[in-house]
Design a protein around this motif. Sequence first.
Motif, short mmCIF file in Angstrom:
data_model
loop_
_atom_site.label_atom_id
_atom_site.label_comp_id
_atom_site.label_asym_id
_atom_site.label_seq_id
_atom_site.Cartn_x
_atom_site.Cartn_y
_atom_site.Cartn_z
N SER A 83 0.81 -1.22 0.00
CA SER A 83 0.00 0.00 0.00
C SER A 83 0.84 1.26 0.00
CB SER A 83 -0.94 0.02 1.20
OG SER A 83 -0.21 0.03 2.42
N LEU A 84 2.07 1.18 0.52
CA LEU A 84 2.96 2.34 0.52
C LEU A 84 4.14 2.13 -0.42
CD1 LEU A 84 2.96 3.22 4.33
CD2 LEU A 84 1.64 4.28 2.48
N GLY A 85 3.91 1.39 -1.48
CA GLY A 85 4.96 1.17 -2.47
C GLY A 85 6.06 0.28 -1.94
N ALA A 86 7.28 0.74 -2.05
CA ALA A 86 8.43 -0.07 -1.64
C ALA A 86 8.62 -0.08 -0.13
CB ALA A 86 9.70 0.46 -2.32
N ARG A 87 7.93 0.80 0.59
CA ARG A 87 8.10 0.86 2.04
C ARG A 87 7.10 -0.09 2.71
NH1 ARG A 87 11.42 5.38 3.10
NH2 ARG A 87 11.66 4.35 5.11
N PRO A 88 7.58 -1.14 3.39
CA PRO A 88 6.67 -2.14 3.94
C PRO A 88 5.91 -1.62 5.16
CG PRO A 88 8.92 -2.61 4.61
CD PRO A 88 9.00 -1.46 3.64
N THR A 89 4.68 -2.03 5.26
CA THR A 89 3.89 -1.73 6.45
C THR A 89 3.93 -2.94 7.39
OG1 THR A 89 1.82 -2.68 5.63
CG2 THR A 89 2.30 -0.40 5.00
N LEU A 90 3.38 -2.77 8.56
CA LEU A 90 3.26 -3.87 9.51
C LEU A 90 2.53 -5.06 8.88
CD1 LEU A 90 3.60 -4.74 12.53
CD2 LEU A 90 1.33 -3.77 12.92
N PHE A 91 1.55 -4.77 8.02
CA PHE A 91 0.74 -5.83 7.43
C PHE A 91 1.49 -6.56 6.31
CE2 PHE A 91 -1.95 -2.71 9.39
CZ PHE A 91 -2.70 -3.51 10.24
N ASP A 92 2.39 -5.88 5.63
CA ASP A 92 3.25 -6.57 4.68
C ASP A 92 4.11 -7.60 5.40
OD1 ASP A 92 2.46 -5.19 2.32
OD2 ASP A 92 3.69 -3.48 2.89
N HIS A 93 4.64 -7.24 6.56
CA HIS A 93 5.45 -8.18 7.33
C HIS A 93 4.61 -9.35 7.86
CE1 HIS A 93 9.05 -5.77 7.11
NE2 HIS A 93 8.41 -4.72 7.60
N LEU A 94 3.42 -9.04 8.34
CA LEU A 94 2.54 -10.11 8.82
C LEU A 94 2.19 -11.08 7.68
CD1 LEU A 94 0.11 -8.02 11.05
CD2 LEU A 94 1.53 -9.90 11.85
N ARG A 95 1.92 -10.52 6.52
CA ARG A 95 1.54 -11.35 5.37
C ARG A 95 2.70 -12.28 4.99
NH1 ARG A 95 0.21 -7.42 2.69
NH2 ARG A 95 -2.04 -7.42 3.01
N ARG A 96 3.92 -11.75 4.97
CA ARG A 96 5.07 -12.58 4.62
C ARG A 96 5.31 -13.68 5.63
NH1 ARG A 96 8.68 -7.23 3.44
NH2 ARG A 96 7.70 -6.64 1.46
N ALA A 97 4.99 -13.40 6.89
CA ALA A 97 5.19 -14.40 7.94
C ALA A 97 4.03 -15.37 8.04
CB ALA A 97 5.40 -13.69 9.28
N GLY A 98 3.00 -15.19 7.24
CA GLY A 98 1.85 -16.08 7.28
C GLY A 98 0.98 -15.89 8.51
N LYS A 99 1.00 -14.67 9.08
CA LYS A 99 0.22 -14.39 10.28
C LYS A 99 -1.04 -13.61 9.92
CE LYS A 99 4.07 -14.46 13.54
NZ LYS A 99 4.65 -13.85 14.76
N LYS A 100 -2.11 -13.92 10.62
CA LYS A 100 -3.40 -13.30 10.35
C LYS A 100 -3.66 -12.14 11.32
CE LYS A 100 -6.97 -15.83 9.52
NZ LYS A 100 -8.06 -16.85 9.66
N TRP A 101 -4.55 -11.24 10.91
CA TRP A 101 -4.90 -10.11 11.76
C TRP A 101 -6.38 -9.80 11.65
CZ3 TRP A 101 -2.06 -9.53 7.20
CH2 TRP A 101 -2.70 -8.84 6.16
N LEU A 102 -6.85 -9.04 12.63
CA LEU A 102 -8.21 -8.52 12.63
C LEU A 102 -8.12 -7.01 12.59
CD1 LEU A 102 -11.31 -8.79 12.98
CD2 LEU A 102 -10.92 -8.80 15.46
N TRP A 103 -8.72 -6.41 11.58
CA TRP A 103 -8.73 -4.95 11.41
C TRP A 103 -10.15 -4.45 11.64
CZ3 TRP A 103 -5.12 -1.24 9.08
CH2 TRP A 103 -5.70 0.00 8.73
#
Length: 401
Positions: free
Chosen positions: A136-156
């Motif tokens: 969502s912020l281009g090349a700058r990863p967000t917390l959710f980019d890291h969660l996605r790569r780690a295979g972790k789920k979240w509730l927004w």
Amino acid sequence: MARTETAVLLVLVDGLRHDYLDPADAPFLHALGRNNWTCRLRETYAFELRPAFLAGLQPEECGIANMFLYDPEQSPFAGLDLEGLDRAAIDRAAKEAERRRGHTASAHFAFSAAIPRALLPRFAFSEKRLTWEQGSLGARPTLFDHLRRAGKKWLWLAYPDGDLRAGPLFQDFRARLEPDHALIFLHFAELDWVGHQAGPESAARRDKLREIDATLERVFAHLNGTRGELRALVFGDHGMAPVERTADIGGLPAANGLVPGEEFTAFLDSTQARFWFHREGVRERVRAALQDHPEGRFLETADLERLRFRFPGREYGEEIFAVREGTVIFPNFFQDSEPPKGMHGYLPEAEANWAAAVVVGAAGPPAGPEPFDLTALYPTLLRFLDLPLPGSPAALPVELP
């Protein structure tokens, strides 16, 4: 629900000022802070603050600061029948235009505010994609980019989705929470609304904080009963200053012989006026018209450097006039019928702008001078979630211990 492993709870209480955590108005948060630790936070110089705490980015690093930026080529209002449509129809058409462009964030919240109709085609929205979307912020990863790569789920359960009032938010939380949610992000919006409408010192504000505080006690009780370990950050993204005076900034350049819309464009926000110039010599004349105004000043190069507000283009203004704490520009492009009783978005030295944070599950109280920058939440959350810190330590914001 069966008891599961560690969860991280991230709670944004919008407008939670640094001195609100008293035992009368926030007994649960006050006790939680005493049993863990609290600190004060300073917002970045922006109104769109999600990149700060969810990606650790300053405005100039992410290109997102104010809701509106100067961009006639990308304006969703261009080509609309702005004189024939009412405001509600203009807002619907703008949302549809953003949806067609794939702008998932602004497709939710696009609206014309109180911007003069003739100026609408000059402005677009800075935040185009929802923060939790991939890249969502281009090349700058967000917390959710890291969660996605780690295979972790979240509730927004946060802006711009859902009902952010305390009661409905708790019901959504109970209904949608799953055992494998590694991160639960809740956004309580009402304290900010009441702070603007009734003022930060009002009985209405105190009543609303008590309601949110009681709801948070229920959230913690539910998670403590279902999770093996709970790490939590409860924070405000900004504070709230009582409005003591108004300043009619918009009419001053015109009173000095300048033609608004033709020689210059102004965007009147609540705490800042941003200007763009269309003819030679107009910049100097606008500055002269406001230079000695008692309620504010123009930001200089040194200010933009310390605020991390240096952009490659002119999208956020060629000149910015910032008012002092307790003043609001009125009328402005968000409030034109009645001035607010509380406001934020002042320069970072304004203490009423500072927010509170309660940290649960960290090693100890923070080291170093407060207030901490809002960007410090990002590496702290990565650590809470057992996610690797990206890049070199020197490239990251200072995290909370």
